[in-house]
Write a protein that holds these residues in place. Structure first.
Motif, short mmCIF file in Angstrom:
data_model
loop_
_atom_site.label_atom_id
_atom_site.label_comp_id
_atom_site.label_asym_id
_atom_site.label_seq_id
_atom_site.Cartn_x
_atom_site.Cartn_y
_atom_site.Cartn_z
N PHE A 228 21.45 49.43 36.10
CA PHE A 228 21.20 49.76 34.74
C PHE A 228 21.58 48.77 33.64
CE2 PHE A 228 21.27 53.79 36.97
CZ PHE A 228 20.12 54.34 36.68
N PHE A 229 20.56 48.33 32.68
CA PHE A 229 21.03 47.27 32.04
C PHE A 229 20.61 47.84 30.42
CE2 PHE A 229 20.25 45.12 35.92
CZ PHE A 229 21.24 44.47 35.88
N VAL A 230 21.17 47.28 29.34
CA VAL A 230 21.05 47.52 27.97
C VAL A 230 19.63 46.96 27.65
CG1 VAL A 230 21.65 47.57 25.65
CG2 VAL A 230 23.27 47.78 27.33
N ASP A 231 18.66 47.28 27.22
CA ASP A 231 17.42 46.75 26.65
C ASP A 231 17.54 46.41 25.30
OD1 ASP A 231 15.02 45.47 26.09
OD2 ASP A 231 13.90 47.46 26.12
N ASP A 232 18.05 45.25 24.88
CA ASP A 232 18.20 44.89 23.35
C ASP A 232 16.89 44.16 22.80
OD1 ASP A 232 18.12 42.43 24.53
OD2 ASP A 232 20.06 41.49 24.20
N LEU B 186 10.99 46.30 47.15
CA LEU B 186 11.35 47.36 46.82
C LEU B 186 12.35 48.26 46.93
CD1 LEU B 186 7.65 49.13 47.49
CD2 LEU B 186 8.37 47.51 45.67
N ALA B 187 13.46 47.42 47.38
CA ALA B 187 14.78 47.83 47.70
C ALA B 187 15.85 47.92 46.38
CB ALA B 187 15.49 47.28 48.73
N VAL B 188 15.50 47.06 45.58
CA VAL B 188 16.41 47.05 44.20
C VAL B 188 15.50 47.25 43.17
CG1 VAL B 188 17.98 45.67 43.07
CG2 VAL B 188 17.99 45.32 45.55
N ALA B 189 16.11 47.79 42.20
CA ALA B 189 15.30 48.20 40.99
C ALA B 189 16.28 47.82 39.62
CB ALA B 189 15.03 49.70 40.98
N LYS B 190 15.80 47.21 38.77
CA LYS B 190 16.74 47.10 37.50
C LYS B 190 16.11 47.78 36.43
CE LYS B 190 17.93 42.12 38.32
NZ LYS B 190 17.86 40.74 37.82
N ASN C 227 27.30 49.47 25.25
CA ASN C 227 27.76 48.76 26.37
C ASN C 227 28.70 49.97 26.79
OD1 ASN C 227 26.74 46.29 25.87
ND2 ASN C 227 28.55 45.59 24.95
N LEU C 228 29.29 50.90 26.57
CA LEU C 228 30.13 51.81 26.82
C LEU C 228 29.09 52.97 27.75
CD1 LEU C 228 32.68 53.53 27.68
CD2 LEU C 228 32.55 54.44 25.43
N SER C 229 27.94 53.14 27.22
CA SER C 229 26.92 54.03 27.61
C SER C 229 26.40 53.47 28.55
CB SER C 229 25.75 54.15 26.45
OG SER C 229 26.40 54.78 25.22
N VAL C 230 26.02 52.23 28.58
CA VAL C 230 25.42 51.66 29.96
C VAL C 230 26.18 51.57 31.06
CG1 VAL C 230 25.62 49.10 29.95
CG2 VAL C 230 23.54 49.99 30.88
N ALA C 231 27.64 51.46 30.90
CA ALA C 231 28.62 51.48 31.97
C ALA C 231 28.77 52.95 32.60
CB ALA C 231 29.74 51.00 31.27
N THR C 232 28.69 53.91 31.62
CA THR C 232 28.69 55.23 31.91
C THR C 232 27.52 55.54 32.94
OG1 THR C 232 29.81 55.90 29.79
CG2 THR C 232 28.84 57.80 31.11
N VAL C 233 26.30 55.19 32.63
CA VAL C 233 25.22 55.72 33.18
C VAL C 233 25.44 54.78 34.77
CG1 VAL C 233 22.55 55.24 33.52
CG2 VAL C 233 23.69 55.90 31.34
N ASN C 234 25.96 53.45 34.65
CA ASN C 234 26.02 52.60 36.09
C ASN C 234 27.24 53.48 36.99
OD1 ASN C 234 24.44 50.36 36.34
ND2 ASN C 234 25.24 49.53 34.62
N SER C 235 28.06 54.03 36.24
CA SER C 235 29.10 54.91 37.09
C SER C 235 28.38 56.26 37.88
CB SER C 235 30.36 55.15 36.09
OG SER C 235 29.82 56.24 35.26
N HIS C 236 27.39 56.55 37.18
CA HIS C 236 26.65 57.60 37.88
C HIS C 236 25.46 57.24 38.60
CE1 HIS C 236 29.06 60.83 35.97
NE2 HIS C 236 28.96 60.04 34.85
N ALA C 237 25.26 55.93 38.95
CA ALA C 237 24.19 55.43 39.47
C ALA C 237 23.71 56.04 40.92
CB ALA C 237 24.33 53.88 39.68
N GLY C 238 24.74 56.18 41.73
CA GLY C 238 24.67 57.00 43.12
C GLY C 238 23.98 58.41 42.90
N GLU C 239 24.51 59.04 42.11
CA GLU C 239 24.24 60.34 41.74
C GLU C 239 22.68 60.39 41.11
OE1 GLU C 239 25.30 64.03 38.63
OE2 GLU C 239 26.48 62.35 39.01
N ILE C 240 22.36 59.52 40.24
CA ILE C 240 20.99 59.41 39.83
C ILE C 240 19.97 58.87 40.83
CG2 ILE C 240 19.51 58.12 38.33
CD1 ILE C 240 22.11 57.96 36.32
#
Length: 127
Positions: free
Chosen positions: A94-98, A45-49, A61-74
């Motif tokens: 965070f990953f894109v669900d295609d 339970l230490a890592v969540a995808k 891809n840019l959107s998911v990169a933006t969210v990943n850059s805020h991962a610590g805050e989230i």
């Protein structure tokens, strides 16, 4: 295979992350609707995808990169919401669900096959 514990924890994370994105998602991605489609949690339970789907964006891809850059805050906001329910706040990736794109592509292929069969049946009927 996921245990019941992992599934329950993933469901909790999905629900709480959805609330976070609903309230504060505009700060990360203005004019974009973010949906959490799936959460997978490691056995400890230490890592969540977290798999995201985006609406009203041109570059996922840019959107998911933006969210990943805020991962610590989230993760911090998630921690404040689930601190009484979880001992450890998982690291978020965070990953894109295609899945939707895949389904659309498969539908196009099946439509093309059906059209080709129909055309072949019409040509055989004319002979």
């Amino acid at each position: 295979m996921e245990s019941n514990r992992q599934k329950k924890f993933a469901g909790l994370l999905q629900e709480e992350l959805a609330a976070i994105f609903q309230r504060e998602g505009a700060a990360y991605l203005p004019n974009t609707l973010v949906t959490i489609t799936k959460v997978r949690v490691s056995p400890d339970l230490a890592v969540a995808k977290v798999y995201l789907s985006f609406f009203n964006t041109n570059n996922t891809n840019l959107s998911v990169a933006t969210v990943n850059s805020h991962a610590g805050e989230i993760r911090y906001k998630l921690g404040s919401r689930i601190r009484h329910q979880a001992r450890v706040i998982p690291t978020l990736s965070f990953f894109v669900d295609d899945t939707n794109e895949y389904v659309e592509r498969m539908d196009q292929i099946f439509d093309k096959i059906a059209k080709e069969r129909k055309d072949n049946d019409n040509q055989e009927g004319e002979d």
